[in-house]
Design an enzyme around this catalytic site. Structure first.
Site, mmCIF file in Angstrom:
data_model
loop_
_atom_site.group_PDB
_atom_site.id
_atom_site.type_symbol
_atom_site.label_atom_id
_atom_site.label_comp_id
_atom_site.label_asym_id
_atom_site.label_seq_id
_atom_site.Cartn_x
_atom_site.Cartn_y
_atom_site.Cartn_z
ATOM 1 N N ASP A 1 3.361 -5.307 2.418
ATOM 2 C CA ASP A 1 2.098 -4.720 2.890
ATOM 3 C C ASP A 1 2.223 -3.214 3.199
ATOM 4 O OD1 ASP A 1 -0.623 -4.882 3.343
ATOM 5 O OD2 ASP A 1 -0.493 -6.071 5.171
ATOM 6 N N ASP A 2 2.674 -2.872 4.396
ATOM 7 C CA ASP A 2 2.826 -1.460 4.795
ATOM 8 C C ASP A 2 4.184 -1.302 5.476
ATOM 9 O OD1 ASP A 2 -0.077 -0.316 4.380
ATOM 10 O OD2 ASP A 2 -0.324 -2.256 5.365
ATOM 11 N N GLU B 1 -7.368 -12.345 6.076
ATOM 12 C CA GLU B 1 -6.287 -11.795 6.913
ATOM 13 C C GLU B 1 -6.766 -11.940 8.368
ATOM 14 O OE1 GLU B 1 -5.643 -7.542 6.520
ATOM 15 O OE2 GLU B 1 -3.649 -7.635 7.438
ATOM 16 N N HIS C 1 -8.337 -8.230 -0.649
ATOM 17 C CA HIS C 1 -7.862 -8.730 0.637
ATOM 18 C C HIS C 1 -8.925 -9.691 1.174
ATOM 19 C CE1 HIS C 1 -5.027 -5.444 0.464
ATOM 20 N NE2 HIS C 1 -4.586 -5.617 1.695
ATOM 21 N N HIS D 1 0.865 -1.182 0.000
ATOM 22 C CA HIS D 1 0.000 0.000 0.000
ATOM 23 C C HIS D 1 0.899 1.229 0.000
ATOM 24 C CE1 HIS D 1 -3.580 -2.445 1.211
ATOM 25 N NE2 HIS D 1 -2.635 -3.219 1.711
HETATM 26 N N1 HPA Z 1 -5.288 -4.988 5.570
HETATM 27 C C1 HPA Z 1 -6.384 -4.296 5.268
HETATM 28 N N2 HPA Z 1 -6.349 -3.046 4.849
HETATM 29 C C2 HPA Z 1 -5.170 -2.443 4.728
HETATM 30 C C3 HPA Z 1 -4.000 -3.102 5.027
HETATM 31 C C4 HPA Z 1 -4.061 -4.452 5.463
HETATM 32 O O1 HPA Z 1 -3.055 -5.133 5.760
HETATM 33 N N3 HPA Z 1 -3.002 -2.211 4.801
HETATM 34 C C5 HPA Z 1 -3.556 -1.072 4.362
HETATM 35 N N4 HPA Z 1 -4.886 -1.197 4.330
HETATM 36 ZN ZN ZN Z 2 -2.693 -5.130 2.534
#
Ligand code: HPA
Ligand code: ZN
Length: 339
Positions: free
Chosen positions: A277-278, A199, A196, A18
């Protein structure tokens, strides 16, 4: 060759990152100052100290706050350019970046400023580093489908700059079926579809992403391990999963990297990939994720090269580019074998 050096020089693609999650606190302060945006924290250290999460929502609350610093086209350019420079240093040869237009438009930032800045940075990386890159626009699943439709409409003039649509934000309580129609419309407009799922949410959400949204890849997908029929489906259709090991630890999806499902999934024949991811929030860039998962699950170079090949073949790069990058990985492995 030592594992660190092997990973550093291994050609690879990243498919789950992201762009707003690459915003380092230093840049957050710099942009907030030049834009006159007040921040809730007094220092870079105070920001970093706040990055302690018990669950996905804890992270999202801080992530949406942090992006308040992003106001104008130049901010989006600088953000993406900085990440592409890091990508170049990690030998990421192809990059797919998620962005969250609703989180910007809702603050009064024009859609065109977001996409204009990001796509100019992607073009600069193609020119300067020979990195191919794509943008994937995510719908925020905690908002309603009406809002996602408005976003799809706003994207119309920028159709050529955006390769696909995705689905992110708070997973539990927001099943994929909530967005069936907007994904159908996006597909009809030629967007690639990912989502997604699994998770924090249950295996049913992975089924929903596949059946209702016709997602071509599943972002995360950890929960699939609890559903044998789902595992069989994912294997049979070779659905790529974009796993994010360090993210999973930081958001307490797993307690310990040694518990990460990546190895079991590989053994089941699933098309798994490694992603960051981030990275500004989860304490590691892409190669740190490769290193950490290799150490925790005892993966050697042959398996790591397979993960890199998976990342290339699951990407939305065009076929000649995918072939060229797979050939780069093969060349890298043969050069290694003859030394
Ligand atoms: N999950 C869901 N939404 C998100 C994530 C994530 O890991 N990172 C940024 N938005
Ligand atoms: Zn993500």
């Amino acid at each position: 060759m030592h594992m660190d050096a092997f990973i550093d020089r291994l050609p690879k693609a990243e498919l789950h990152c992201h762009i707003e999650g690459t915003l380092e606190p230093e840049m957050m302060f710099e942009m907030a100052a030049r834009n006159g945006v007040p921040l809730a924290y007094q220092s870079v250290q105070a920001v970093r100290d706040a990055y302690q999460f018990e669950r996905l929502q804890d992270f999202l609350d801080i992530y949406y706050q942090g992006m308040a610093a992003l106001r104008v086209e130049r901010d989006f350019y600088d953000l993406a350019r900085a990440y592409l420079e890091k990508a170049e240093a990690q030998r990421i040869r192809h990059l797919e970046l998620f962005f969250d237009p609703q989180a910007h438009v809702s603050r009064g930032v024009p859609f065109a400023a977001v996409v204009g800045g990001l796509s100019a940075a992607l073009q600069s990386a193609q020119r300067d580093f020979d990195i191919s890159a794509r943008l994937i626009m995510c719908f925020l699943r905690h908002l309603d489908q009406r809002d996602a439709f408005n976003t799809l409409e706003m994207a119309k003039p920028h159709r050529e700059q955006i390769a696909g649509v995705g689905l992110d934000s708070s997973e539990r309580g927001h099943p994929p079926e909530k967005f069936t129609e907007v994904f159908a419309q996006a597909r009809a407009q030629g967007y690639r579809c990912v989502a997604h799922a699994g998770e924090e949410g249950p295996p049913e959400y992975v089924w929903g992403a596949l059946d209702a949204l016709q997602a071509e890849r599943i972002d995360h997908g950890n929960a699939a391990l609890a559903d044998e029929r789902l595992l069989a489906r994912l294997a049979e259709q070779a659905v790529p999963l974009t796993l994010c090991p360090l993210s999973n630890v930081k958001l307490r999806v797993i307690d310990d990297l040694a518990d990460h499902p990546l190895k079991q999934m590989l053994d089941l024949g699933l098309h798994v990939t490694v992603n960051s991811d981030d990275p500004a929030y989860f304490g590691g860039h892409l190669n740190d994720n490769y290193r950490a998962i290799a150490a925790a699950l005892d993966l050697g170079p042959v398996v790591l090269a397979q993960l890199a090949r998976n990342s290339v073949s699951a990407s939305f790069a065009d076929a000649p580019r995918r072939r060229a990058l797979l050939a780069e990985i093969d060349a890298y492995m043969s050069a290694r074998a003859t030394h």
